[in-house]
Design a protein around this motif. Structure first.
Motif, PDB file in Angstrom:
ATOM      1  N   ALA A 187      49.146 -48.986  59.618  1.00  0.00           N
ATOM      2  CA  ALA A 187      47.772 -48.738  60.080  1.00  0.00           C
ATOM      3  C   ALA A 187      47.060 -49.928  60.147  1.00  0.00           C
ATOM      4  CB  ALA A 187      46.976 -47.787  59.453  1.00  0.00           C
ATOM      5  N   THR A 188      47.216 -50.764  59.145  1.00  0.00           N
ATOM      6  CA  THR A 188      46.604 -52.210  59.104  1.00  0.00           C
ATOM      7  C   THR A 188      47.091 -53.071  60.295  1.00  0.00           C
ATOM      8  OG1 THR A 188      48.257 -53.123  57.592  1.00  0.00           O
ATOM      9  CG2 THR A 188      46.438 -52.056  56.568  1.00  0.00           C
ATOM     10  N   ARG A 202      49.971 -43.293  78.600  1.00  0.00           N
ATOM     11  CA  ARG A 202      49.236 -42.012  78.207  1.00  0.00           C
ATOM     12  C   ARG A 202      49.305 -41.808  76.923  1.00  0.00           C
ATOM     13  NH1 ARG A 202      51.234 -39.758  82.404  1.00  0.00           N
ATOM     14  NH2 ARG A 202      49.591 -40.252  83.991  1.00  0.00           N
ATOM     15  N   LEU A 203      50.433 -41.550  76.263  1.00  0.00           N
ATOM     16  CA  LEU A 203      50.711 -41.113  74.870  1.00  0.00           C
ATOM     17  C   LEU A 203      49.920 -42.266  73.980  1.00  0.00           C
ATOM     18  CD1 LEU A 203      51.647 -39.537  72.672  1.00  0.00           C
ATOM     19  CD2 LEU A 203      54.022 -40.840  72.944  1.00  0.00           C
ATOM     20  N   ARG A 204      50.047 -43.365  74.270  1.00  0.00           N
ATOM     21  CA  ARG A 204      49.345 -44.587  73.310  1.00  0.00           C
ATOM     22  C   ARG A 204      47.889 -44.373  73.491  1.00  0.00           C
ATOM     23  NH1 ARG A 204      48.851 -50.514  75.255  1.00  0.00           N
ATOM     24  NH2 ARG A 204      46.619 -50.014  75.233  1.00  0.00           N
ATOM     25  N   GLN A 205      47.273 -44.003  74.521  1.00  0.00           N
ATOM     26  CA  GLN A 205      45.615 -43.649  74.976  1.00  0.00           C
ATOM     27  C   GLN A 205      45.393 -42.636  73.834  1.00  0.00           C
ATOM     28  OE1 GLN A 205      44.220 -42.425  78.522  1.00  0.00           O
ATOM     29  NE2 GLN A 205      42.673 -43.658  78.262  1.00  0.00           N
ATOM     30  N   ALA A 206      46.059 -41.499  74.023  1.00  0.00           N
ATOM     31  CA  ALA A 206      45.862 -40.174  73.034  1.00  0.00           C
ATOM     32  C   ALA A 206      45.813 -40.339  71.678  1.00  0.00           C
ATOM     33  CB  ALA A 206      46.626 -39.078  73.621  1.00  0.00           C
ATOM     34  N   LEU A 207      46.944 -41.277  71.117  1.00  0.00           N
ATOM     35  CA  LEU A 207      47.061 -41.646  69.839  1.00  0.00           C
ATOM     36  C   LEU A 207      45.990 -42.634  69.476  1.00  0.00           C
ATOM     37  CD1 LEU A 207      50.897 -41.928  69.393  1.00  0.00           C
ATOM     38  CD2 LEU A 207      49.498 -39.847  69.211  1.00  0.00           C
ATOM     39  N   PHE A 247      43.246 -41.920  66.389  1.00  0.00           N
ATOM     40  CA  PHE A 247      42.927 -43.103  65.519  1.00  0.00           C
ATOM     41  C   PHE A 247      41.811 -43.419  65.164  1.00  0.00           C
ATOM     42  CE2 PHE A 247      44.233 -47.348  63.856  1.00  0.00           C
ATOM     43  CZ  PHE A 247      44.128 -47.084  62.609  1.00  0.00           C
ATOM     44  N   LEU A 248      41.196 -43.869  66.484  1.00  0.00           N
ATOM     45  CA  LEU A 248      39.857 -44.553  66.252  1.00  0.00           C
ATOM     46  C   LEU A 248      38.445 -43.417  66.106  1.00  0.00           C
ATOM     47  CD1 LEU A 248      38.297 -46.947  67.133  1.00  0.00           C
ATOM     48  CD2 LEU A 248      38.242 -46.162  69.384  1.00  0.00           C
ATOM     49  N   ALA A 294      50.511 -32.029  70.570  1.00  0.00           N
ATOM     50  CA  ALA A 294      51.024 -32.467  69.333  1.00  0.00           C
ATOM     51  C   ALA A 294      50.233 -33.815  69.133  1.00  0.00           C
ATOM     52  CB  ALA A 294      52.453 -32.954  69.705  1.00  0.00           C
ATOM     53  N   GLU A 295      49.795 -34.558  70.257  1.00  0.00           N
ATOM     54  CA  GLU A 295      49.051 -35.831  69.990  1.00  0.00           C
ATOM     55  C   GLU A 295      47.656 -35.539  69.479  1.00  0.00           C
ATOM     56  OE1 GLU A 295      48.463 -34.852  74.267  1.00  0.00           O
ATOM     57  OE2 GLU A 295      49.895 -34.289  72.635  1.00  0.00           O
ATOM     58  N   VAL A 296      47.164 -34.359  70.001  1.00  0.00           N
ATOM     59  CA  VAL A 296      45.725 -33.980  69.283  1.00  0.00           C
ATOM     60  C   VAL A 296      45.771 -33.648  68.105  1.00  0.00           C
ATOM     61  CG1 VAL A 296      43.549 -32.337  69.946  1.00  0.00           C
ATOM     62  CG2 VAL A 296      45.042 -33.540  71.685  1.00  0.00           C
ATOM     63  N   GLU A 297      46.882 -32.880  67.598  1.00  0.00           N
ATOM     64  CA  GLU A 297      46.893 -32.399  66.349  1.00  0.00           C
ATOM     65  C   GLU A 297      47.535 -33.205  65.159  1.00  0.00           C
ATOM     66  OE1 GLU A 297      49.174 -29.051  66.942  1.00  0.00           O
ATOM     67  OE2 GLU A 297      47.766 -27.901  68.126  1.00  0.00           O
ATOM     68  N   ALA A 298      48.147 -34.340  65.513  1.00  0.00           N
ATOM     69  CA  ALA A 298      48.496 -35.337  64.579  1.00  0.00           C
ATOM     70  C   ALA A 298      47.862 -35.790  63.582  1.00  0.00           C
ATOM     71  CB  ALA A 298      49.227 -36.577  65.439  1.00  0.00           C
ATOM     72  N   ASP A 299      48.066 -35.920  62.594  1.00  0.00           N
ATOM     73  CA  ASP A 299      47.435 -36.682  61.167  1.00  0.00           C
ATOM     74  C   ASP A 299      47.359 -38.136  61.602  1.00  0.00           C
ATOM     75  OD1 ASP A 299      46.554 -37.728  58.943  1.00  0.00           O
ATOM     76  OD2 ASP A 299      48.299 -37.291  57.702  1.00  0.00           O
ATOM     77  N   PRO A 300      45.767 -38.512  61.578  1.00  0.00           N
ATOM     78  CA  PRO A 300      45.528 -39.832  62.012  1.00  0.00           C
ATOM     79  C   PRO A 300      45.841 -40.863  61.189  1.00  0.00           C
ATOM     80  CG  PRO A 300      43.710 -38.501  61.366  1.00  0.00           C
ATOM     81  CD  PRO A 300      44.744 -37.505  61.412  1.00  0.00           C
ATOM     82  N   TRP A 301      46.267 -40.422  60.085  1.00  0.00           N
ATOM     83  CA  TRP A 301      46.537 -41.372  58.892  1.00  0.00           C
ATOM     84  C   TRP A 301      48.005 -41.276  58.631  1.00  0.00           C
ATOM     85  CZ3 TRP A 301      42.461 -44.350  58.666  1.00  0.00           C
ATOM     86  CH2 TRP A 301      41.260 -43.535  58.878  1.00  0.00           C
TER      87      TRP A 301
END
Length: 351
Positions: A220-221, A85-90, A94-95, A44-51
């Motif tokens: 996001a900002t 761990r989740l924060r790192q994936a998100l 985003f980055l 889920a974290e890999v497929e999430a919309d980064p925006w």
């Protein structure tokens, strides 16, 4: 004997948790409320919309554990391995999206900042210009509610970079932050001044109060600052972000002070932006010559990171402005949940 826990139990103070906006943010909220592990589907974290709303609310909640936390949530969750761990994936999602979006952006400080040092002749697309000339009181209130997610902790994300700098850049950064934090006077802390602005606009100045109202483009900002600030590897990007904010602040603040004055929003509302016109004009020179100049003298390899931080800031601010303008053009609220009508005393009595 097992090691003693740092836990002191659920925090009595802090902002309240909000409801999730999807699988990931829902998992974070549930984990924080229950004291358990965040549960979500594989990938889920890999497929999430980064925006998207889900990713950015999840990131915001995880970052907030490093600031003031949440009422009812154990402060020790700041360093919970599963949450990290989740924060790192998100963050990685985003980055990567930022780097892909900015693949053609300038990679030198001169090229990144040159367009920002000259005010555009055509300001028709400027949000601050719209507010100055045509903005209505309800739009000023919405703008302040959105910006409160940063301004009520103004300068805090940038303070993370101080121990990662040396010499000229550190001395200059501390000097600017000293001003941001009121130069030793609690009533002059910029976050306090913004709380006063909110009072003039009949808004609730409780820290984090309008998180539920803020769309992903605003989150996001704020997340960008935390992302850069919490990673030593991104110290150059944080300096680029900070410099971009200082360079662009003074002209925008002048227009917003005019908007507050035209709409009779109140003395404190006008003062917040008037204060930034003068202060940030000085800060701009210091940050460009001393913070950036000193950092490049010490670590010239960080130039591309500084340029990236500037470009990422412009990108996300433009995305936010586009969102707000699109809503207002249709006569709609730019918030996820429109603000309540202010009481009859306050604003109405001043108009």
């Amino acid at each position: 004997m097992p090691p003693r826990s740092l836990s002191s139990g659920p925090a009595a103070f802090g902002p309240r948790l909000v409801e999730g906006r999807g699988t990931l943010s829902g998992a974070v909220v549930q984990a924080l409320r229950s004291g358990g592990t965040p549960l979500y589907g594989e990938g889920a974290e890999v497929e999430a919309d980064p925006w998207g709303e889900d990713l950015h609310l999840a990131l915001y909640l995880l970052y907030e554990l490093h600031y003031r936390g949440f009422a009812g949530v154990d402060d020790a969750r700041e360093w919970d391995p599963e949450l990290l761990r989740l924060r790192q994936a998100l963050e990685a999602r985003f980055l990567l999206a930022l780097r892909e979006e900015l693949s053609a952006a300038p990679r030198t400080v001169e090229d990144a900042f040159a367009p920002l040092l000259v005010e555009p002749v055509d300001l028709s697309g400027s949000l601050s210009r719209h507010l100055e000339t045509d903005g209505e009181l309800w739009q000023l209130r919405e703008y302040a509610a959105l910006r409160s997610l940063y301004h009520l902790k103004e300068a805090d994300p940038h303070a993370w970079v101080i121990p990662r700098l040396t010499g000229r850049s550190k001395a200059a950064m501390v000097a600017i932050e000293y001003d941001e934090f009121g130069a030793g006077h609690a009533d002059r802390i910029h976050a306090r001044l913004f709380a006063d602005l909110m009072a003039d606009l009949d808004l609730d100045a409780t820290y984090g109060r309008y998180l539920d109202c803020a769309p992903a483009s605003l989150l996001a900002t704020v997340n960008l600052m935390s992302l850069f600030g919490l990673h030593r590897a991104l110290r150059g990007a944080l300096v680029g972000h900070f410099a971009c904010v200082e360079v662009t602040s003074s002209p925008g603040s002048r227009r917003l002070a005019g908007a507050m004055r035209r709409c009779a929003a109140g003395a404190a509302a006008e003062h917040f932006y008037a204060e930034h016109v003068e202060a940030d004009a000085v800060h701009e020179q210091v940050v460009r010559r001393e913070v950036i100049g000193g950092l490049l003298a010490d670590e010239p390899a960080l130039e591309a990171d500084i340029a990236f931080g500037c470009a990422a800031t412009v990108l996300l601010e433009d995305r936010l402005a586009d969102h707000i303008r699109a809503a207002w053009t249709q006569g709609l609220s730019a918030l996820r949940r429109p603000l309540a009508t202010p009481p009859g005393a306050g604003l109405a009595a001043r108009r």
